[in-house]
Design a protein around this motif. Structure first.
Motif, PDB file in Angstrom:
ATOM      1  N   SER A 165     -24.335  43.574 -24.528  1.00  0.00           N
ATOM      2  CA  SER A 165     -22.931  43.958 -24.681  1.00  0.00           C
ATOM      3  C   SER A 165     -22.585  45.195 -23.853  1.00  0.00           C
ATOM      4  CB  SER A 165     -22.601  44.206 -26.154  1.00  0.00           C
ATOM      5  OG  SER A 165     -23.408  45.249 -26.669  1.00  0.00           O
ATOM      6  N   ASP A 166     -23.600  45.942 -23.386  1.00  0.00           N
ATOM      7  CA  ASP A 166     -23.357  47.121 -22.568  1.00  0.00           C
ATOM      8  C   ASP A 166     -23.091  46.756 -21.117  1.00  0.00           C
ATOM      9  OD1 ASP A 166     -23.712  48.705 -24.789  1.00  0.00           O
ATOM     10  OD2 ASP A 166     -25.816  49.172 -24.339  1.00  0.00           O
ATOM     11  N   TRP A 176     -28.245  41.042 -28.765  1.00  0.00           N
ATOM     12  CA  TRP A 176     -29.173  40.458 -27.794  1.00  0.00           C
ATOM     13  C   TRP A 176     -29.511  41.552 -26.776  1.00  0.00           C
ATOM     14  CZ3 TRP A 176     -30.038  34.959 -27.635  1.00  0.00           C
ATOM     15  CH2 TRP A 176     -30.875  34.536 -26.601  1.00  0.00           C
ATOM     16  N   ALA A 177     -30.785  41.788 -26.601  1.00  0.00           N
ATOM     17  CA  ALA A 177     -31.200  42.823 -25.654  1.00  0.00           C
ATOM     18  C   ALA A 177     -32.264  42.277 -24.715  1.00  0.00           C
ATOM     19  CB  ALA A 177     -31.745  44.037 -26.402  1.00  0.00           C
ATOM     20  N   ILE A 178     -32.216  42.747 -23.476  1.00  0.00           N
ATOM     21  CA  ILE A 178     -33.225  42.402 -22.477  1.00  0.00           C
ATOM     22  C   ILE A 178     -33.639  43.704 -21.799  1.00  0.00           C
ATOM     23  CG2 ILE A 178     -33.725  41.146 -20.337  1.00  0.00           C
ATOM     24  CD1 ILE A 178     -31.560  39.124 -21.158  1.00  0.00           C
ATOM     25  N   GLY A 179     -34.923  43.948 -21.752  1.00  0.00           N
ATOM     26  CA  GLY A 179     -35.424  45.153 -21.092  1.00  0.00           C
ATOM     27  C   GLY A 179     -34.951  46.438 -21.742  1.00  0.00           C
TER      28      GLY A 179
END
Length: 121
Positions: free
Chosen positions: A115-116, A107-110
């Motif tokens: 998870s980072d 899952w990524a945003i921007g």
């Protein structure tokens, strides 16, 4: 003359040497006149026949981060079904819902994976 015979033999009609493509259905080579006699059952009509009012079947897909309990998911699908039945006037058994749990590493945003951790301010 001999050259004409060999060139004529190379110019065969396309339909005389056509073979069925291995991934195509056997009906791929049937002409329009024959095709009209094949039984048809379009997918939408088949699925719509399962509902009482012959309305098209809605498919609701929910992508959410993992971590919800089974009880939370039960409440969610019941409320989604109720809202769709009330709003779109379709039977509850015609509403299909798919829940997909997505991990933070997927899952990524921007442009940043969740998870980072949070982005530096």
């Amino acid at each position: 003359m001999e050259g004409e015979d060999s060139e004529a033999s190379r110019q065969t009609p396309k339909d005389t040497h056509r073979t069925a493509h291995p991934r195509r259905s056997p009906t791929a080579r049937i002409g329009d006149a024959q095709r009209q006699h094949l039984p048809t059952a379009p997918r939408q009509q088949t699925l719509a026949a399962r509902t009482r009012r012959n309305a098209p079947m809605p498919m609701i897909t929910v992508d959410m981060r993992e971590g919800r309990t089974a009880e939370q998911k039960r409440v969610l699908v019941q409320r989604l079904t109720d809202a769709f039945v009330e709003t779109c006037d379709c039977p509850p058994d015609g509403v299909w819902i798919v829940l997909r749990d997505v991990s933070t590493e997927n899952w990524a945003i921007g442009g940043r994976l969740q998870s980072d951790g949070p982005a530096d301010a």
